[in-house]
Design an enzyme around this catalytic site. Sequence first.
Site, PDB file in Angstrom:
ATOM      1  N   CYS A   1      38.206  10.120 105.869  1.00 37.63           N
ATOM      2  CA  CYS A   1      37.158   9.105 106.029  1.00 37.63           C
ATOM      3  C   CYS A   1      35.913   9.478 105.238  1.00 37.63           C
ATOM      4  O   CYS A   1      35.870  10.505 104.549  1.00 37.63           O
ATOM      5  CB  CYS A   1      36.820   8.930 107.512  1.00 37.63           C
ATOM      6  SG  CYS A   1      36.206  10.450 108.277  1.00 37.63           S
TER       7      CYS A   1
ATOM      8  N   CYS B   1      34.363  12.905 105.816  1.00 39.93           N
ATOM      9  CA  CYS B   1      35.059  13.984 105.107  1.00 39.93           C
ATOM     10  C   CYS B   1      34.540  14.082 103.670  1.00 39.93           C
ATOM     11  O   CYS B   1      34.279  15.184 103.163  1.00 39.93           O
ATOM     12  CB  CYS B   1      36.562  13.736 105.093  1.00 39.93           C
ATOM     13  SG  CYS B   1      37.342  13.656 106.714  1.00 39.93           S
TER      14      CYS B   1
ATOM     15  N   ASP C   1      39.125  -8.239  78.480  1.00 40.26           N
ATOM     16  CA  ASP C   1      39.619  -7.908  77.145  1.00 40.26           C
ATOM     17  C   ASP C   1      40.217  -9.184  76.556  1.00 40.26           C
ATOM     18  O   ASP C   1      40.557 -10.113  77.297  1.00 40.26           O
ATOM     19  CB  ASP C   1      40.676  -6.806  77.258  1.00 40.26           C
ATOM     20  CG  ASP C   1      41.302  -6.484  75.916  1.00 40.26           C
ATOM     21  OD1 ASP C   1      40.556  -6.282  74.949  1.00 40.26           O
ATOM     22  OD2 ASP C   1      42.541  -6.456  75.845  1.00 40.26           O
TER      23      ASP C   1
ATOM     24  N   ASP D   1      44.388  -4.861  79.367  1.00 39.27           N
ATOM     25  CA  ASP D   1      45.811  -4.529  79.323  1.00 39.27           C
ATOM     26  C   ASP D   1      46.152  -3.327  78.471  1.00 39.27           C
ATOM     27  O   ASP D   1      47.163  -2.686  78.682  1.00 39.27           O
ATOM     28  CB  ASP D   1      46.607  -5.728  78.797  1.00 39.27           C
ATOM     29  CG  ASP D   1      46.448  -5.894  77.292  1.00 39.27           C
ATOM     30  OD1 ASP D   1      45.289  -5.920  76.825  1.00 39.27           O
ATOM     31  OD2 ASP D   1      47.474  -5.989  76.598  1.00 39.27           O
TER      32      ASP D   1
ATOM     33  N   ASP E   1      41.745   0.066  77.226  1.00 40.42           N
ATOM     34  CA  ASP E   1      40.994  -0.474  78.368  1.00 40.42           C
ATOM     35  C   ASP E   1      41.054   0.453  79.579  1.00 40.42           C
ATOM     36  O   ASP E   1      40.369   0.209  80.575  1.00 40.42           O
ATOM     37  CB  ASP E   1      41.564  -1.841  78.778  1.00 40.42           C
ATOM     38  CG  ASP E   1      41.453  -2.873  77.671  1.00 40.42           C
ATOM     39  OD1 ASP E   1      40.375  -2.938  77.052  1.00 40.42           O
ATOM     40  OD2 ASP E   1      42.428  -3.593  77.422  1.00 40.42           O
TER      41      ASP E   1
END
Length: 710
Positions: free
Chosen positions: A27, A30, A429, A605, A609
Amino acid sequence: MATKALIPDPVTEETVESLFAVPGIHCASCIAKIEEELPRQPGILSARVNMGAKRVAIRHDPALTPPELRAAIAALGFEAEPLADAGLDVAAAESRRLTRALVVAGFAAMNIMLLSVSVWSGAAGATRGMFHWLSALIALPTVAYAGQPFFRSAWAALRQRRTNMDVPISIGVLLTTGMSLYETVTGGAHAWFDGAVMLLFFLLAGRALDSMMRGRARAGVAALLKQTAPGALVLEADGSSRWMRADALRPGMTILVAAGERLAADGRVVEGESGIDIAFLTGESAPVRVHPGDEVQAGALNVEGPIRVQVTAAGADTVIADIARLMEEAAQGKSRYVRLADRAARLYAPCVHLLAALSFAGWMIAGAGVHQSLLIAVAVLLITCPCALGLAVPAAQIVACGALMRRGVLVKDGSALERLAEVSEAVFDKTGTLTLGRPVPMGLRRLWRDDRSILLSLSRASRHPLSVALRQALEARGVTPAMLDNVREVAGEGVFGDYEGVAVSLARPRSLVNLFGLAAEYRRGNQTMLLGFTDALRPDAVDTLDALRGMGVKVLIASGDRPEALEEIARATGVTAIGHLRPADKLALIGRLKAGGEKVLMVGDGLNDGPALAAGHASMAPASASDASQLAADAVFLGDRLAPVALTVRAARRTVAVVKQNFALAIGYNALAVPLAIAGKVTPLVAAVAMSTSSLIVVANALRLKGAVK
């Protein structure tokens, strides 16, 4: 963010980074504990937690050894292993453990509930005692096994004199089991083994669902290595050759790269000409011509003829390795995002402890006795158990992700839905994202039927990207191939053959005048025709961008393409476009937008990127994206349509709304039930049933999302 505290001992300017697998991270507390406390240790500069991968990156003095760093993490209450030694997917291992514990708890809960029905129906005396003992025989080993995820976490926290959500959970389960065993031994009328095991089942269900969603997240950037060749054919000075692994290549070596092979290292062309596909780096879909003296990069695909390359950089020094490091650093920044459930959980543990302790003390002062006071305290712990809170987020995420999956969107990390709901600007993109990412031939209707048949036969004989695109387009139109003779492919030139005694070819344009950018020349005897290709926009790209703007999301196009190649798309979409961007440039652009207060959704893609996808507040990639981009993205959408991007943002906002409703239901349940438990009006059994009911209500509310994704 990681806190850079004052370091007691000076750290040398030459620091190193070590990775540790830390499965005990659950969590926000932590994360805060590790990132704030570790830099206070001598020699440690900073610590970054990757929540999804359950690991910690520590920047430290080279003098510190892995055992010393491991001890520093252990001093904070977390078990850790150097990542190189761990050699396993920590998140996947944890998910398997939780699933096994969930199955055990579910099986035990069903059997104990069957036994409890007889007791509730009025069984008394020896019969009731026998059912209590049978329940105990099932419940005790179940609690010991299925409760381990909570017990270990709670014990690690208590050893370091701190608390977390698992402390009250463990206390509630152990007290309920202990009181039930005491009642069974003494022949009491009530035992609450069913409540303890049901409690574990619902808690494990929430944690397993959460782990399942995290398990879909990326585990790192190792898939980048798939973009490079495993090795290369090295040419020796005496004319001999030998194959060498990529990690053994050194600058100065000369390698031979055949057509169809990927480069295993960065280098300079010393002999030969060819076309190479570097779309992974620039986003350009067209092969780039290279000649002697030109620079080439590891991962580039040689699509035409053989070339000789002198290695200039190999292994960790290549461009692709730099991209991997950029992605890793960007991912670390995003991994520190604190989820709604984690934020809500910060106040849970101290409040529950205080309520239970005050209830016990108050009833002791009132003269109720230890047994009765302890029963009331247990009821308070059970009724305030975070089952509903634990299910509020993963239940909604699982339902929403399932609905999105049916619409062609694969969400890998449930917490990404919260980030997607917050986005204020989307950066797209161009090649392969706004466009289809593949060449599309133009003007095929102008060709005679036999010309189309000839072209299909020629294109089938080549694996050049333009030939593949032409073949797919002609086959989609139902064209039948012509019978050709002497079909042959000449590297770097084209495909040649004979049709009914007439020479035909599909080749590189000879004319210097090319109006299309991407083109191939079809020749039949003395007739010549230039076939143009375009990278078409996705069919609904304009509508999708308009839909995002309608939701208040600003839109920007960022591409590695030439600025002139972006003008037509910018006009068609009405969106500002920026060109000539390398991976580091896109990463810097995302950084500037974030510094300006924007929460950026990156949609891309290509491998170029990857760092920007990892750095964005949220990210999406099409299914046609490279392996690395799909790993870096929070969600992957299928098909040729762009509409799933807007659909996912809309669904994410609805999911967050349902999560907030679930929190309100959980809080409302506690507001009604806790006073009754403190007043002694609720037994541990009733508390367990009430807790289960609240969990079911939360799940039922989450199920409304099933039909909300439209």
